[in-house]
Design a protein around this motif. Structure first.
Motif, PDB file in Angstrom:
ATOM      1  N   ALA A  44      -6.709   7.000   7.275  1.00  0.00           N
ATOM      2  CA  ALA A  44      -6.029   7.257   6.207  1.00  0.00           C
ATOM      3  C   ALA A  44      -6.110   8.519   5.789  1.00  0.00           C
ATOM      4  O   ALA A  44      -5.137   9.367   5.409  1.00  0.00           O
ATOM      5  CB  ALA A  44      -6.145   6.240   5.207  1.00  0.00           C
ATOM      6  N   CYS A  45      -7.365   8.876   5.390  1.00  0.00           N
ATOM      7  CA  CYS A  45      -7.728  10.190   4.902  1.00  0.00           C
ATOM      8  C   CYS A  45      -7.207  11.411   6.062  1.00  0.00           C
ATOM      9  O   CYS A  45      -6.594  12.463   5.733  1.00  0.00           O
ATOM     10  CB  CYS A  45      -9.248  10.533   4.898  1.00  0.00           C
ATOM     11  SG  CYS A  45      -9.912   9.921   3.414  1.00  0.00           S
TER      12      CYS A  45
ATOM     13  N   HIS B 197      -7.971  -4.224   1.325  1.00  0.00           N
ATOM     14  CA  HIS B 197      -7.987  -2.874   1.256  1.00  0.00           C
ATOM     15  C   HIS B 197      -7.433  -2.122   2.395  1.00  0.00           C
ATOM     16  O   HIS B 197      -6.753  -1.029   2.303  1.00  0.00           O
ATOM     17  CB  HIS B 197      -9.646  -2.656   1.151  1.00  0.00           C
ATOM     18  CG  HIS B 197      -9.912  -2.789  -0.504  1.00  0.00           C
ATOM     19  ND1 HIS B 197      -9.076  -1.879  -1.419  1.00  0.00           N
ATOM     20  CD2 HIS B 197     -10.825  -3.315  -0.907  1.00  0.00           C
ATOM     21  CE1 HIS B 197      -9.723  -2.137  -2.436  1.00  0.00           C
ATOM     22  NE2 HIS B 197     -10.574  -3.001  -2.406  1.00  0.00           N
ATOM     23  N   CYS B 198      -7.879  -2.512   3.649  1.00  0.00           N
ATOM     24  CA  CYS B 198      -7.712  -1.723   4.614  1.00  0.00           C
ATOM     25  C   CYS B 198      -6.113  -1.628   5.162  1.00  0.00           C
ATOM     26  O   CYS B 198      -5.350  -0.550   5.483  1.00  0.00           O
ATOM     27  CB  CYS B 198      -8.449  -2.107   5.898  1.00  0.00           C
ATOM     28  SG  CYS B 198     -10.001  -1.725   5.936  1.00  0.00           S
TER      29      CYS B 198
ATOM     30  N   PRO C 165     -10.325   3.928   6.456  1.00  0.00           N
ATOM     31  CA  PRO C 165     -10.089   5.027   5.225  1.00  0.00           C
ATOM     32  C   PRO C 165     -10.254   6.182   5.775  1.00  0.00           C
ATOM     33  O   PRO C 165      -9.552   7.359   5.680  1.00  0.00           O
ATOM     34  CB  PRO C 165     -11.408   4.546   4.558  1.00  0.00           C
ATOM     35  CG  PRO C 165     -11.803   2.982   4.675  1.00  0.00           C
ATOM     36  CD  PRO C 165     -11.211   2.919   6.195  1.00  0.00           C
TER      37      PRO C 165
ATOM     38  N   ALA D 126      -4.548   0.699   2.720  1.00  0.00           N
ATOM     39  CA  ALA D 126      -4.676   2.261   3.188  1.00  0.00           C
ATOM     40  C   ALA D 126      -3.760   2.604   4.331  1.00  0.00           C
ATOM     41  O   ALA D 126      -3.104   3.629   4.371  1.00  0.00           O
ATOM     42  CB  ALA D 126      -6.206   2.206   3.472  1.00  0.00           C
TER      43      ALA D 126
ATOM     44  N   TRP E 204      -7.555   8.456  -3.468  1.00  0.00           N
ATOM     45  CA  TRP E 204      -7.854   7.128  -3.402  1.00  0.00           C
ATOM     46  C   TRP E 204      -8.334   6.655  -1.764  1.00  0.00           C
ATOM     47  O   TRP E 204      -9.410   6.062  -1.868  1.00  0.00           O
ATOM     48  CB  TRP E 204      -6.566   6.073  -3.601  1.00  0.00           C
ATOM     49  CG  TRP E 204      -6.738   4.718  -3.946  1.00  0.00           C
ATOM     50  CD1 TRP E 204      -7.187   3.934  -4.805  1.00  0.00           C
ATOM     51  CD2 TRP E 204      -6.986   3.830  -2.666  1.00  0.00           C
ATOM     52  NE1 TRP E 204      -7.220   2.547  -4.685  1.00  0.00           N
ATOM     53  CE2 TRP E 204      -7.126   2.376  -3.165  1.00  0.00           C
ATOM     54  CE3 TRP E 204      -6.816   4.015  -1.284  1.00  0.00           C
ATOM     55  CZ2 TRP E 204      -7.352   1.351  -2.471  1.00  0.00           C
ATOM     56  CZ3 TRP E 204      -6.896   2.798  -0.625  1.00  0.00           C
ATOM     57  CH2 TRP E 204      -7.314   1.412  -1.004  1.00  0.00           C
ATOM     58  N   ALA E 205      -7.928   7.228  -1.060  1.00  0.00           N
ATOM     59  CA  ALA E 205      -8.282   6.940   0.348  1.00  0.00           C
ATOM     60  C   ALA E 205      -9.606   7.574   0.596  1.00  0.00           C
ATOM     61  O   ALA E 205     -10.645   6.869   1.169  1.00  0.00           O
ATOM     62  CB  ALA E 205      -7.364   7.669   1.292  1.00  0.00           C
TER      63      ALA E 205
ATOM     64  N   HIS F 277       0.797   2.368  -3.801  1.00  0.00           N
ATOM     65  CA  HIS F 277      -0.509   1.637  -4.044  1.00  0.00           C
ATOM     66  C   HIS F 277      -0.645   1.445  -5.764  1.00  0.00           C
ATOM     67  O   HIS F 277      -1.660   0.738  -6.206  1.00  0.00           O
ATOM     68  CB  HIS F 277      -1.786   2.557  -3.327  1.00  0.00           C
ATOM     69  CG  HIS F 277      -1.782   3.864  -4.239  1.00  0.00           C
ATOM     70  ND1 HIS F 277      -1.100   4.828  -3.847  1.00  0.00           N
ATOM     71  CD2 HIS F 277      -2.773   4.249  -4.783  1.00  0.00           C
ATOM     72  CE1 HIS F 277      -1.553   5.888  -4.596  1.00  0.00           C
ATOM     73  NE2 HIS F 277      -2.664   5.702  -5.067  1.00  0.00           N
TER      74      HIS F 277
ATOM     75  N   MET G 191     -12.090   5.607  -0.899  1.00  0.00           N
ATOM     76  CA  MET G 191     -12.221   4.063  -0.139  1.00  0.00           C
ATOM     77  C   MET G 191     -13.470   4.322   0.921  1.00  0.00           C
ATOM     78  O   MET G 191     -14.327   3.335   1.281  1.00  0.00           O
ATOM     79  CB  MET G 191     -11.282   3.800   0.555  1.00  0.00           C
ATOM     80  CG  MET G 191     -11.132   2.348   1.116  1.00  0.00           C
ATOM     81  SD  MET G 191      -9.576   2.002   1.754  1.00  0.00           S
ATOM     82  CE  MET G 191     -10.036   0.621   2.621  1.00  0.00           C
TER      83      MET G 191
ATOM     84  N   GLY H 116       0.817  -1.208   0.093  1.00  0.00           N
ATOM     85  CA  GLY H 116       0.036   0.017   0.113  1.00  0.00           C
ATOM     86  C   GLY H 116       0.975   1.137   0.087  1.00  0.00           C
ATOM     87  O   GLY H 116       0.013   2.413  -0.430  1.00  0.00           O
TER      88      GLY H 116
END
Length: 398
Positions: free
Chosen positions: A342-343, A259-260, A339, A263, A370-371, A86, A374, A83
């Motif tokens: 991450a954001c 996914h997580c 998410p 991220a 991207w984040a 990514h 998500m 990630g």
């Protein structure tokens, strides 16, 4: 609850770290420059070079336990590493979505012929695939809303409907769609849907456009597709009629771990970039790292990443021991928590970088796009929060 990695997993981790440092990170600039000078959905040659190198090193299909021998918990640490880059790393090791989920579906539910025709070339990295569920005219966060029809006609099924934000469909290597639609609108609500394999070159399949995300066009794309009287053999149905919802649920547990953790890898890289910037940049007579407000941003980011990672590892541990059903609440929780984490971290890193953070000179803007997306794809935050609340309230409501 033990998150200690096995010797095999630690070996993979070391090999992957070496691959990232020696090959993936150095390729990022050339990848971006090639895409800027060419069709944004064409494949930069460096991707196939990285795939060949990763396969030579034994870093291939690590996401699939029956192939790699790794548990979900052990693979999670590798997904986090990929990630950090990514756009390049997941595909380089053949562990990129949506192919991973589609391969899991075919591995679990595919017939021998379906596996031979589609799963084997996916596992070999020869083709790519897409999962066509989301529709523009309905709230697809509730999959029971889907209106695409899959109707039996003799020895065939006929597919009609419109899908959008179908990830991967802009890539010329995407040769197969797994399409979710209704085979029986009158059946019980969770038995109405089915999933069927539709080759891209089937008459009636039209890719209308490729949709940007915050202005970005990913190499693999997110496309709007029309299926108009698309006829495929009945043998293309995955599992049985009415099994579509069950199949969709089966792919979500491990997929959300992947996914997580990816991220969180992005968040880790963002925090690293933030710290480097804070140490190097001087404002008002001292480095940003000496400013209390920046120190707070860095500390909050570290604490949030650690909390989110522990929850995700716990979820992977539960899936390994009790399956996705045994980790239902945690699977929903990480999809909401990670998410957002991450954001927040990427946003702080952007702020510390100032104008450079929103430019293309750092990876932060693309990472944020991207984040932030998500928080919508694979179900929006609100759906997962609702699941957690229902599970928490169940003992009190009878």
């Amino acid at each position: 609850m033990d998150f200690e990695l096995s010797p095999k997993a630690r070996e993979y981790q070391a090999k992957l770290q070496e691959f990232m440092d020696g090959h993936v990170y150095p390729a990022e600039r050339g990848y971006a420059e090639w895409r800027a000078a060419n069709d944004p959905h064409a494949l930069p040659p460096v991707v196939e070079e990285l795939k060949a190198e990763a396969r030579r090193r034994g870093l291939w299909n690590l996401f699939l336990p029956d192939v790699s021998g790794l548990t979900n918990l052990e693979y999670a640490t590798l997904a986090e590493l990929t990630g950090r880059s990514h756009e390049l790393a997941p595909e380089a090791v053949n562990c990129a979505a949506p192919d991973t989920g589609n391969m899991e579906v075919l591995h679990m539910f595919g017939t021998r012929e379906q596996k031979k025709r589609w799963l084997d070339p996916l596992l070999d990295g020869e083709i790519r695939s897409a999962f066509a569920m989301t529709e523009p005219e309905v709230a697809s966060s509730d999959a029971t809303n889907i209106t695409t029809s899959i109707e039996r006609d003799g020895g065939d099924y006929v597919v009609n409907g419109r899908k959008w934000f179908i990830t991967g469909a802009a890539d010329e290597r995407c040769t197969i769609f797994i399409v979710m639609g209704k085979t029986d609108p009158d059946a019980p609500v969770h038995r109405q849907q089915s999933q069927i394999l539709v080759p891209r070159d089937t008459p009636g399949v039209t890719v209308l456009r490729h949709l940007p995300v915050f202005g970005y066009q990913d190499q693999h794309g997110h496309s709007e597709i029309v299926f108009e009287d698309v006829r495929v053999p009945a043998a293309n149905l995955i599992a049985g009629e009415g099994d579509g919802f069950m199949i969709a649920q089966a792919r979500l547990g491990p997929g959300r771990i992947h996914h997580c953790m990816r991220a969180l890898g992005m968040a880790e890289r963002a925090l690293e970039l933030m710290c480097r910037r804070a140490a190097d940049r001087v404002a008002f007579g001292k480095p940003l790292a000496a400013q209390g407000v920046v120190q707070e941003q860095i500390a909050e980011s570290r604490m949030a990443i650690e909390q989110a990672r522990l929850l995700t590892l716990k979820t992977a541990w539960l899936i390994d021991r009790h399956g996705a059903k045994g980790a239902r609440t945690e699977i929903a929780a990480i999809k909401a928590v990670v998410p957002r984490t991450a954001c927040q971290v990427i946003d702080r890193a952007i702020q510390v970088h100032g104008g450079a953070g929103v430019s293309g000179d750092t990876p932060l803007a693309a990472m944020y796009a991207w984040a932030r997306a998500m928080r919508i794809f694979d179900g929006p935050d609100e759906v997962h929060i609702r699941t957690v609340a229902r599970q928490e309230l169940r003992p009190y409501l009878g």
